[in-house]
Each structure stands twice: as structure tokens, then as C-alpha cells.
Scaffold this motif. Structure first.
Motif, PDB file in Angstrom:
ATOM      1  N   LEU A  13       1.138  -1.377   0.206  1.00  0.00           N
ATOM      2  CA  LEU A  13       0.107   0.037  -0.022  1.00  0.00           C
ATOM      3  C   LEU A  13       0.800   1.688  -0.103  1.00  0.00           C
ATOM      4  O   LEU A  13       0.671   2.503  -0.518  1.00  0.00           O
ATOM      5  CB  LEU A  13      -0.878  -0.133   1.565  1.00  0.00           C
ATOM      6  N   VAL A  14       1.520   0.989   0.489  1.00  0.00           N
ATOM      7  CA  VAL A  14       2.696   2.309   0.161  1.00  0.00           C
ATOM      8  C   VAL A  14       4.018   2.546  -0.694  1.00  0.00           C
ATOM      9  O   VAL A  14       4.228   3.972  -0.654  1.00  0.00           O
ATOM     10  CB  VAL A  14       3.493   2.459   1.669  1.00  0.00           C
ATOM     11  N   ALA A  15       4.234   1.720  -0.973  1.00  0.00           N
ATOM     12  CA  ALA A  15       5.149   1.103  -2.599  1.00  0.00           C
ATOM     13  C   ALA A  15       4.428   2.609  -3.246  1.00  0.00           C
ATOM     14  O   ALA A  15       5.346   3.281  -4.221  1.00  0.00           O
ATOM     15  CB  ALA A  15       5.070   0.118  -3.037  1.00  0.00           C
ATOM     16  N   PRO A  16       3.472   2.775  -3.930  1.00  0.00           N
ATOM     17  CA  PRO A  16       2.914   3.714  -5.420  1.00  0.00           C
ATOM     18  C   PRO A  16       3.260   4.618  -4.586  1.00  0.00           C
ATOM     19  O   PRO A  16       2.800   5.971  -4.563  1.00  0.00           O
ATOM     20  CB  PRO A  16       0.948   2.800  -5.121  1.00  0.00           C
ATOM     21  N   PHE A  17       2.758   5.109  -2.832  1.00  0.00           N
ATOM     22  CA  PHE A  17       2.380   7.043  -2.778  1.00  0.00           C
ATOM     23  C   PHE A  17       4.539   7.075  -2.887  1.00  0.00           C
ATOM     24  O   PHE A  17       4.485   7.891  -3.253  1.00  0.00           O
ATOM     25  CB  PHE A  17       2.157   6.669  -1.545  1.00  0.00           C
ATOM     26  N   TRP A  41       4.330   7.726 -19.625  1.00  0.00           N
ATOM     27  CA  TRP A  41       4.020   6.013 -19.074  1.00  0.00           C
ATOM     28  C   TRP A  41       4.325   5.548 -18.006  1.00  0.00           C
ATOM     29  O   TRP A  41       4.020   4.639 -17.381  1.00  0.00           O
ATOM     30  CB  TRP A  41       5.030   5.973 -20.637  1.00  0.00           C
ATOM     31  N   TYR A  42       5.847   6.263 -17.079  1.00  0.00           N
ATOM     32  CA  TYR A  42       5.843   5.959 -15.894  1.00  0.00           C
ATOM     33  C   TYR A  42       4.548   5.820 -14.694  1.00  0.00           C
ATOM     34  O   TYR A  42       4.422   4.537 -14.095  1.00  0.00           O
ATOM     35  CB  TYR A  42       7.271   6.377 -15.559  1.00  0.00           C
ATOM     36  N   GLN A  43       3.785   6.855 -15.274  1.00  0.00           N
ATOM     37  CA  GLN A  43       2.539   7.608 -14.001  1.00  0.00           C
ATOM     38  C   GLN A  43       1.095   6.000 -14.378  1.00  0.00           C
ATOM     39  O   GLN A  43       0.319   5.615 -13.428  1.00  0.00           O
ATOM     40  CB  GLN A  43       2.042   8.695 -13.871  1.00  0.00           C
ATOM     41  N   LEU A  48      -1.874   1.193 -12.949  1.00  0.00           N
ATOM     42  CA  LEU A  48      -2.115  -0.340 -13.193  1.00  0.00           C
ATOM     43  C   LEU A  48      -1.059  -1.314 -11.488  1.00  0.00           C
ATOM     44  O   LEU A  48      -1.848  -2.279 -11.122  1.00  0.00           O
ATOM     45  CB  LEU A  48      -1.315  -1.354 -14.862  1.00  0.00           C
ATOM     46  N   LEU A  49      -0.148  -0.422 -11.449  1.00  0.00           N
ATOM     47  CA  LEU A  49       1.050  -1.522 -10.785  1.00  0.00           C
ATOM     48  C   LEU A  49      -0.182  -1.225  -9.455  1.00  0.00           C
ATOM     49  O   LEU A  49      -0.315  -1.832  -8.416  1.00  0.00           O
ATOM     50  CB  LEU A  49       2.370  -1.361 -10.361  1.00  0.00           C
ATOM     51  N   THR A  54      -2.299  -3.427  -4.603  1.00  0.00           N
ATOM     52  CA  THR A  54      -3.762  -3.433  -3.391  1.00  0.00           C
ATOM     53  C   THR A  54      -5.196  -4.360  -3.914  1.00  0.00           C
ATOM     54  O   THR A  54      -5.164  -5.183  -3.069  1.00  0.00           O
ATOM     55  CB  THR A  54      -4.760  -2.052  -4.110  1.00  0.00           C
ATOM     56  N   MET A  55      -4.809  -5.357  -4.544  1.00  0.00           N
ATOM     57  CA  MET A  55      -5.417  -6.483  -4.965  1.00  0.00           C
ATOM     58  C   MET A  55      -4.700  -7.326  -4.002  1.00  0.00           C
ATOM     59  O   MET A  55      -5.410  -8.082  -3.102  1.00  0.00           O
ATOM     60  CB  MET A  55      -5.440  -7.344  -5.720  1.00  0.00           C
ATOM     61  N   ILE A  56      -3.478  -7.653  -4.368  1.00  0.00           N
ATOM     62  CA  ILE A  56      -2.654  -8.367  -3.392  1.00  0.00           C
ATOM     63  C   ILE A  56      -2.431  -8.281  -1.449  1.00  0.00           C
ATOM     64  O   ILE A  56      -3.115  -8.835  -1.293  1.00  0.00           O
ATOM     65  CB  ILE A  56      -1.051  -8.489  -3.530  1.00  0.00           C
ATOM     66  N   ALA A  57      -2.676  -6.775  -1.619  1.00  0.00           N
ATOM     67  CA  ALA A  57      -3.047  -6.797  -0.490  1.00  0.00           C
ATOM     68  C   ALA A  57      -4.445  -6.633   0.263  1.00  0.00           C
ATOM     69  O   ALA A  57      -4.055  -7.086   1.476  1.00  0.00           O
ATOM     70  CB  ALA A  57      -2.648  -5.126   0.091  1.00  0.00           C
ATOM     71  N   TYR A  58      -5.101  -7.169  -0.375  1.00  0.00           N
ATOM     72  CA  TYR A  58      -6.846  -6.674   0.431  1.00  0.00           C
ATOM     73  C   TYR A  58      -6.891  -8.549   0.638  1.00  0.00           C
ATOM     74  O   TYR A  58      -7.103  -8.982   1.122  1.00  0.00           O
ATOM     75  CB  TYR A  58      -7.357  -6.666  -0.758  1.00  0.00           C
ATOM     76  N   LYS A  59      -6.092  -9.249  -0.230  1.00  0.00           N
ATOM     77  CA  LYS A  59      -6.273 -10.985  -0.104  1.00  0.00           C
ATOM     78  C   LYS A  59      -5.325 -11.359   0.641  1.00  0.00           C
ATOM     79  O   LYS A  59      -5.843 -12.148   1.255  1.00  0.00           O
ATOM     80  CB  LYS A  59      -5.984 -11.507  -1.626  1.00  0.00           C
TER      81      LYS A  59
END
Length: 78
Positions: A13-17, A41-43, A48-49, A54-59
Motif C-alpha cells: 500500500l505504501v509503494a505507490p505513494f 508512461w511511468y505514471q 496498473l501496478l 492493492t489486490m494483493i494487499a486485500y487478499k
């Protein structure tokens, strides 16, 4: 309680921020990807990342909560 699963959840959850707030790392035009400057394109890649992370964190959170619930039921039955 801090568990390895919760640490991974926090990192997901912190990595994208961190990636988006560290503008100096991507405030450039090169390399260009299919005519799109790196800045853009980086943004878009992080959109997508972020979804995947977020899906991984939720699971992981669901699995952690299920394990805690099962552990509390097992402890209460004994």
C-alpha cells in the motif's frame, strides 16, 4: 500485532505513494515508449501496478483476518 503478512500489506500500500511522491525520479522525457515521454508512461504504469498491489494487499488481509478468526474460535472452544 505485527506479522510478516501485515508488513507485506503495508509495503504493497505504501509503494505507490512513495513512487508517485518522489517526482524527481521520473521528471524526465527519456526513455520514450511508443512516442510517450517517460513522465507520462511511468505514471500510467503505476496505475496498473497500484491496482495489482492493492489486490494483493486485500487478499493477504482477508487471509490474515480468516486466520485470526479461526485462531480465536479454536482458543475459545478449548
Amino acid at each position: 500485532m505485527v506479522t510478516p503478512a501485515r508488513v507485506v500489506i503495508a509495503l504493497c500500500l505504501v509503494a505507490p505513494f512513495v513512487a508517485m511522491l518522489w517526482v524527481g525520479s521520473y521528471a524526465k522525457t527519456d526513455p520514450v515508449f511508443i512516442g510517450i515521454p517517460f513522465f507520462y508512461w511511468y505514471q500510467m504504469l503505476w496505475v496498473l501496478l497500484s491496482t495489482v498491489l492493492t489486490m494483493i494487499a486485500y487478499k493477504l488481509w482477508q487471509r490474515d483476518q480468516r486466520a485470526r478468526r479461526d485462531a480465536s474460535k479454536g482458543g475459545a472452544a478449548q
